[in-house]
Design an enzyme around this catalytic site. Structure first.
Site, PDB file in Angstrom:
ATOM      1  N   HIS A  68       0.736  49.875  77.889  1.00  0.00           N
ATOM      2  CA  HIS A  68       0.466  49.673  76.468  1.00  0.00           C
ATOM      3  C   HIS A  68       1.717  49.983  75.651  1.00  0.00           C
ATOM      4  O   HIS A  68       2.350  51.018  75.835  1.00  0.00           O
ATOM      5  CB  HIS A  68      -0.691  50.588  76.021  1.00  0.00           C
ATOM      6  CG  HIS A  68      -0.937  50.551  74.563  1.00  0.00           C
ATOM      7  ND1 HIS A  68      -0.781  51.649  73.761  1.00  0.00           N
ATOM      8  CD2 HIS A  68      -1.302  49.542  73.744  1.00  0.00           C
ATOM      9  CE1 HIS A  68      -1.059  51.328  72.519  1.00  0.00           C
ATOM     10  NE2 HIS A  68      -1.379  50.052  72.480  1.00  0.00           N
ATOM     11  N   ASP A  88      -1.098  43.956  71.378  1.00  0.00           N
ATOM     12  CA  ASP A  88      -1.324  45.283  70.812  1.00  0.00           C
ATOM     13  C   ASP A  88      -1.989  45.167  69.443  1.00  0.00           C
ATOM     14  O   ASP A  88      -1.544  44.394  68.590  1.00  0.00           O
ATOM     15  CB  ASP A  88       0.015  46.007  70.686  1.00  0.00           C
ATOM     16  CG  ASP A  88      -0.133  47.504  70.507  1.00  0.00           C
ATOM     17  OD1 ASP A  88      -1.196  47.961  70.035  1.00  0.00           O
ATOM     18  OD2 ASP A  88       0.820  48.223  70.846  1.00  0.00           O
ATOM     19  N   TYR A 148      17.874  41.438  69.265  1.00  0.00           N
ATOM     20  CA  TYR A 148      18.619  41.786  70.485  1.00  0.00           C
ATOM     21  C   TYR A 148      18.392  43.241  70.878  1.00  0.00           C
ATOM     22  O   TYR A 148      18.236  43.561  72.063  1.00  0.00           O
ATOM     23  CB  TYR A 148      20.119  41.533  70.305  1.00  0.00           C
ATOM     24  CG  TYR A 148      20.529  40.073  70.286  1.00  0.00           C
ATOM     25  CD1 TYR A 148      19.744  39.073  70.835  1.00  0.00           C
ATOM     26  CD2 TYR A 148      21.736  39.701  69.718  1.00  0.00           C
ATOM     27  CE1 TYR A 148      20.139  37.751  70.819  1.00  0.00           C
ATOM     28  CE2 TYR A 148      22.149  38.373  69.700  1.00  0.00           C
ATOM     29  CZ  TYR A 148      21.339  37.410  70.262  1.00  0.00           C
ATOM     30  OH  TYR A 148      21.739  36.100  70.252  1.00  0.00           O
TER      31      TYR A 148
END
Length: 142
Positions: A22, A64, A113
């Protein structure tokens, strides 16, 4: 052979998705993305589009629900308000496939990034459309 697993997902990607916990991130990246220098784990899906991989991944991966940015894309450099067609397609796939549909958040290129460098896995696709990159945050299965 297994039932109900999209056949375009290679075994290495299935293993990575199953091993994620998670809050871990998976990057689905286009062909131009510097995957090898970004991710500790890179799975190659060269012959597949980012949209096809996204749809297949979302049949297995819960998004999520504890964060506002369970799906993130890179902002267009110099045109932060611009939304590439591939990103619109990502949103449609999330809306139609995800267990917990989320609005895609946009982040600056270098922030994207930085997030990718910390991701659990980077999936390098053969996507040729520019900005065909998305980061998903894994949720829980209730």
């Amino acid at each position: 052979m297994l039932h109900n697993i999209p056949p375009i997902l290679p075994p290495d990607l299935l293993h990575a998705l199953a091993a994620m916990g998670h809050g871990d991130d998976v990057v689905i990246a286009d062909a131009n993305f510097p995957a090898q220098s970004m991710g500790q784990r890179v799975v190659r899906c060269d012959g597949m589009s980012a949209t096809d991989i996204l749809e297949a991944v979302l049949t297995l991966l819960p998004l999520d629900t504890f964060v506002d940015d369970a799906a993130r894309v890179m902002a267009v450099v110099g045109q932060p308000g611009s939304i590439p067609d591939v990103v619109n397609e990502f949103q449609t796939i999330i809306d139609n496939t995800a267990d917990n549909p989320a609005k895609i958040a946009t982040v600056d290129r270098f922030d994207f990034y930085d997030i990718a460098r910390k991701a659990f896995v980077v999936v390098q696709t053969g996507e040729k459309r520019l900005y065909g990159n998305i980061i998903l945050k894994k949720g829980v299965i209730a």
